[in-house]
Design an enzyme around this catalytic site. Structure first.
Site, PDB file in Angstrom:
ATOM      1  N   LYS A 206       0.840  -1.200   0.000  1.00 35.87           N
ATOM      2  CA  LYS A 206       0.000   0.000   0.000  1.00 35.87           C
ATOM      3  C   LYS A 206       0.878   1.254   0.000  1.00 35.87           C
ATOM      4  O   LYS A 206       0.683   2.161  -0.779  1.00 35.87           O
ATOM      5  CB  LYS A 206      -0.918  -0.030   1.227  1.00 35.87           C
ATOM      6  CG  LYS A 206      -1.833   1.158   1.344  1.00 35.87           C
ATOM      7  CD  LYS A 206      -2.790   1.005   2.508  1.00 35.87           C
ATOM      8  CE  LYS A 206      -3.547   2.286   2.758  1.00 35.87           C
ATOM      9  NZ  LYS A 206      -4.492   2.188   3.862  1.00 35.87           N
ATOM     10  N   GLU A 212      10.578  -4.624   4.547  1.00 37.05           N
ATOM     11  CA  GLU A 212      10.639  -6.049   4.203  1.00 37.05           C
ATOM     12  C   GLU A 212      10.294  -6.267   2.733  1.00 37.05           C
ATOM     13  O   GLU A 212      10.998  -6.984   2.004  1.00 37.05           O
ATOM     14  CB  GLU A 212       9.659  -6.857   5.066  1.00 37.05           C
ATOM     15  CG  GLU A 212       9.992  -6.908   6.538  1.00 37.05           C
ATOM     16  CD  GLU A 212       9.368  -5.766   7.336  1.00 37.05           C
ATOM     17  OE1 GLU A 212       9.099  -4.696   6.740  1.00 37.05           O
ATOM     18  OE2 GLU A 212       9.159  -5.935   8.548  1.00 37.05           O
ATOM     19  N   GLY A 266      -5.013  -1.886   5.087  1.00 36.76           N
ATOM     20  CA  GLY A 266      -4.181  -3.017   4.654  1.00 36.76           C
ATOM     21  C   GLY A 266      -4.852  -4.359   4.904  1.00 36.76           C
ATOM     22  O   GLY A 266      -4.864  -5.237   4.037  1.00 36.76           O
ATOM     23  N   ARG A 267      -5.429  -4.519   6.106  1.00 36.82           N
ATOM     24  CA  ARG A 267      -5.964  -5.847   6.441  1.00 36.82           C
ATOM     25  C   ARG A 267      -7.328  -6.112   5.831  1.00 36.82           C
ATOM     26  O   ARG A 267      -7.868  -7.196   5.983  1.00 36.82           O
ATOM     27  CB  ARG A 267      -5.970  -6.051   7.951  1.00 36.82           C
ATOM     28  CG  ARG A 267      -6.481  -4.881   8.772  1.00 36.82           C
ATOM     29  CD  ARG A 267      -6.040  -5.019  10.225  1.00 36.82           C
ATOM     30  NE  ARG A 267      -6.442  -3.859  11.014  1.00 36.82           N
ATOM     31  CZ  ARG A 267      -5.736  -2.743  11.141  1.00 36.82           C
ATOM     32  NH1 ARG A 267      -4.578  -2.619  10.508  1.00 36.82           N
ATOM     33  NH2 ARG A 267      -6.157  -1.742  11.895  1.00 36.82           N
ATOM     34  N   GLU A 352      -4.480  -6.761  14.934  1.00 32.81           N
ATOM     35  CA  GLU A 352      -3.986  -5.446  14.524  1.00 32.81           C
ATOM     36  C   GLU A 352      -5.116  -4.415  14.626  1.00 32.81           C
ATOM     37  O   GLU A 352      -4.865  -3.236  14.827  1.00 32.81           O
ATOM     38  CB  GLU A 352      -3.415  -5.502  13.093  1.00 32.81           C
ATOM     39  CG  GLU A 352      -2.518  -4.335  12.759  1.00 32.81           C
ATOM     40  CD  GLU A 352      -1.698  -4.534  11.500  1.00 32.81           C
ATOM     41  OE1 GLU A 352      -0.517  -4.900  11.599  1.00 32.81           O
ATOM     42  OE2 GLU A 352      -2.227  -4.303  10.395  1.00 32.81           O
ATOM     43  N   HIS A 383      -4.861 -32.731  18.115  1.00 35.43           N
ATOM     44  CA  HIS A 383      -3.741 -33.506  18.646  1.00 35.43           C
ATOM     45  C   HIS A 383      -2.601 -32.593  19.085  1.00 35.43           C
ATOM     46  O   HIS A 383      -1.469 -33.053  19.244  1.00 35.43           O
ATOM     47  CB  HIS A 383      -3.271 -34.517  17.593  1.00 35.43           C
ATOM     48  CG  HIS A 383      -4.311 -35.555  17.327  1.00 35.43           C
ATOM     49  ND1 HIS A 383      -4.403 -36.726  18.052  1.00 35.43           N
ATOM     50  CD2 HIS A 383      -5.347 -35.570  16.455  1.00 35.43           C
ATOM     51  CE1 HIS A 383      -5.437 -37.428  17.612  1.00 35.43           C
ATOM     52  NE2 HIS A 383      -6.030 -36.750  16.650  1.00 35.43           N
ATOM     53  N   LYS A 511       9.501  -0.706  14.299  1.00 34.70           N
ATOM     54  CA  LYS A 511      10.057  -0.364  12.976  1.00 34.70           C
ATOM     55  C   LYS A 511      11.135   0.697  13.120  1.00 34.70           C
ATOM     56  O   LYS A 511      12.203   0.614  12.527  1.00 34.70           O
ATOM     57  CB  LYS A 511       8.956   0.194  12.068  1.00 34.70           C
ATOM     58  CG  LYS A 511       8.079  -0.826  11.394  1.00 34.70           C
ATOM     59  CD  LYS A 511       7.243  -0.090  10.330  1.00 34.70           C
ATOM     60  CE  LYS A 511       5.972  -0.840  10.014  1.00 34.70           C
ATOM     61  NZ  LYS A 511       5.023  -0.067   9.229  1.00 34.70           N
TER      62      LYS A 511
HETATM   63  O1  F6P Z   1       2.170  -4.201   9.932  1.00 39.17           O
HETATM   64  C1  F6P Z   1       1.842  -2.887   9.668  1.00 39.17           C
HETATM   65  C2  F6P Z   1       1.321  -2.714   8.280  1.00 39.17           C
HETATM   66  O2  F6P Z   1       1.152  -1.354   8.049  1.00 39.17           O
HETATM   67  C3  F6P Z   1       0.016  -3.472   8.016  1.00 39.17           C
HETATM   68  O3  F6P Z   1      -1.096  -2.831   8.489  1.00 39.17           O
HETATM   69  C4  F6P Z   1       0.076  -3.609   6.547  1.00 39.17           C
HETATM   70  O4  F6P Z   1      -0.847  -4.555   6.091  1.00 39.17           O
HETATM   71  C5  F6P Z   1       1.505  -4.014   6.363  1.00 39.17           C
HETATM   72  O5  F6P Z   1       2.211  -3.220   7.295  1.00 39.17           O
HETATM   73  C6  F6P Z   1       2.058  -3.845   4.978  1.00 39.17           C
HETATM   74  O6  F6P Z   1       2.028  -2.517   4.556  1.00 39.17           O
HETATM   75  P1  F6P Z   1       2.220  -2.118   3.052  1.00 39.17           P
HETATM   76  O7  F6P Z   1       1.123  -2.733   2.259  1.00 39.17           O
HETATM   77  O8  F6P Z   1       2.191  -0.628   3.021  1.00 39.17           O
HETATM   78  O9  F6P Z   1       3.557  -2.654   2.584  1.00 39.17           O
END
Ligand code: F6P
Length: 549
Positions: A206, A212, A266-267, A352, A383, A511
């Site tokens: 987003k 990452e 995002g979620r 979240e 199990h 972060k």
């Molecule tokens: O973990 C924090 C967060 O902002 C989530 O809410 C989001 O889904 C994720 O990082 C990834 O963010 P992006 O889509 O901006 O890479």
């Protein structure tokens, strides 16, 4: 707004809890032959049986009164109206527009967002048709056989979960994979048997600033350009983002970018362009079936009276256990192997969203909020951790989820699976007294002393609440309904607790500190201000990594 736990409705629930806490579900079933019918709801083929909960008709009336007092109806209306209900980010949370299958406009800030939503859906259709039809050619002219989604959090979990859940609908010869972890092992293992000439990357972010994802995307780019050269990027990379500038800076052409908007959290983004890997895997028609299923649940949530409203009822039951019985966890138990990643997806959606300790007005919450969500597909969980569900001292409410039809009919597998689902919910409810355990052991011929010693270990307290969600089959529309059900449940709980379910400031501090520590790890300097534990660990890492071959 007054704290919900100061409302009259809350006080009434406290008094009621004192009255009913000792009731057993076994007795409630015995007293009321209509209990199953009274405490179940259906929508199409989806049945929600919530009769195995520690509630009476009065409990439900009082919980509904709490929902009214917390203005669930008002917040629901504000959400559908596109108001900025995500107050700390001053944004709407209008994911329902992404799956609006009616002709009705949906607005954010006075503008109808539907034309833009339809535009991106059309762009997704053209792209997925082209990739699936073998017409999207890689740099060397060969069609795409593997699509790798690079994203994390909401840009990974939803699409990954849904893509796996809908495996029976995948196209042969086209595989969609997901890379999320910045641990290079994830990317290395995903790419190790792939051919760059037939691999397409979807970079899903987003913000397009997530460390990452950008680290993985850059390494994927190197992997590709080392084999095919810089000019190959245009045919092998597309982006899903709200940040066109950063996408361009990465080297992805605007034509290869699929947009979405800041009002998509995002979620809850799998319904947007973030769903592109799903659409590649199952085709755009079925992706739209997924949206249509979610829309059915959206209409139900918007229109059904609170007492007959599945998300509202699930939300209230969850709150009942967290705030009145002290439950801290919630298990999600899909009796379907394809739904393996549902608990992980719901962890982000729930934890979240509602893992918050401050109310909308900045005051601290005085009660529990979102639970620890966990789960595994049945029967594997049985199990592993069901022991604690049955005999641990704390109650863990659980959702059991299953379909009547399997995608893989084979011998007696499916009835065995469903029998386990039903047996577990019954056992959790009924339990077994120590006296019954003793009688059984004695009847089996065990010596009285030994039987008396063993009986307490073989007793089950029972009275453990479960919801059962039963569907015909997990197809795209049904999965859409199921996910939307949980989205709205989480939203309603946020309203009941008076918190903002749509921000996630809690992920920021880690972060920030990671950025500082990364510099220290790489340039060898030692930052001041670390506690001795962190400083000691940094030293230890440095020493060991220097010795690494
Ligand atoms: O973990 C924090 C967060 O902002 C989530 O809410 C989001 O889904 C994720 O990082 C990834 O963010 P992006 O889509 O901006 O890479």
């Amino acid at each position: 707004m007054a704290s919900p736990d100061k409302s009259k409705a809350w006080t009434a629930l406290e008094a009621h809890h004192r009255k009913v806490a000792g009731l057993t579900m076994g007795a409630l079933f015995a007293d009321d032959p209509e209990r199953f019918g009274r405490f179940s709801l259906s929508l199409g083929d989806m049945l929600l049986d919530y009769s195995k909960n520690r509630v009476t008709a009065e409990t439900m009336d009082l919980l509904i009164a709490l929902a009214r007092a917390a203005d669930v109806e008002g917040w629901r209306a504000r959400m559908f109206e596109g108001q900025a209900i995500n107050t700390t980010e001053n944004r709407a949370a209008l994911h329902v527009a992404l799956r609006n299958r009616s002709d009705a406009p949906m607005e954010v800030g006075g503008d109808d967002v539907m034309p833009a939503v339809q535009g991106v859906l059309a762009q997704m259709r053209a792209f997925t048709d082209s990739v699936r039809g073998g017409n999207w050619k890689g740099h060397t002219g060969r069609p795409i056989t593997h699509v790798v989604n690079v994203g994390i959090g909401g840009s990974d979990l939803g699409p990954a979960m849904v893509t796996e859940a809908l495996t029976p609908y995948h196209q042969d010869g086209l595989e969609v994979r997901f890379v999320s972890n910045v641990d290079a092992t994830d990317l290395a293992e995903t790419l190790k048997d792939l051919d760059p000439a037939t691999t397409l990357f979807i970079v899903a972010s987003k913000t397009f600033t997530t460390l990452e994802t950008l680290t993985n995307a850059r390494s994927a780019r190197h992997w590709l350009t080392d084999a095919l050269g810089e000019d190959a990027v245009g045919r092998h990379f597309v982006a899903l983002s709200t940040n066109a500038e950063a996408v361009r800076a990465f080297g992805i052409e605007p034509d290869n970018m699929f947009a979405f908007w800041d009002w998509v959290g995002g979620r809850a983004s799998l319904w947007s362009a973030i769903g592109l890997p799903i659409a590649v895997a199952i085709g755009m028609d079925r992706f739209e079936d997924l949206l249509a299923g979610a829309h059915v649940m959206d209409r139900h949530f918007a229109e059904a009276p609170l007492e007959a409203n599945m998300p509202v009822v699930l939300a209230l039951l969850g709150l009942w256990y967290i705030d009145f019985f002290g439950a801290r966890a919630h298990a999600v138990l899909p009796y379907d192997q394809y739904l393996r990643r549902l608990p992980a997806f719901l962890q982000q959606l729930d934890m979240e969203s509602n893992g918050k300790g401050v109310r909308r007005d900045g005051t601290p919450v005085e009660r529990g909020t979102g639970p620890v969500v966990f789960g595994e597909p049945g029967t594997n969980g049985q199990h592993a951790f069901y022991q604690l569900l049955h005999q641990g001292p704390r109650m863990v409410p659980a959702d059991f989820i299953a379909a009547a039809e399997t995608h893989n009919p084979m011998g007696r597998h499916h009835p065995i699976l469903v029998a386990n689902f039903l047996a577990q919910t019954e056992a959790l409810m009924k339990g077994r007294t120590a006296a019954d355990a003793l009688a059984e052991l004695t009847a089996r011929g065990m010596a009285p002393d030994a039987a008396r010693e063993l009986a307490p270990h073989k007793a089950f307290p029972g009275n453990r609440p479960t919801n059962s969600i039963f569907v015909r089959r997990f197809d795209p529309p049904t999965l859409g309904m199921l996910i939307a059900l949980y989205e709205h449940k989480v939203f309603v709980q946020g309203v009941l607790w008076g918190i903002n379910s749509f921000d996630q400031w809690g992920v920021e501090l880690g972060k920030e500190l990671a950025g500082t520590i990364l510099d220290e790890l790489e340039d060898g300097t030692q930052g001041s201000g670390h506690d001795t534990s962190t400083a000691g660990l940094i030293d230890h890492y440095r020493r060991l990594s220097k010795e690494a071959p």
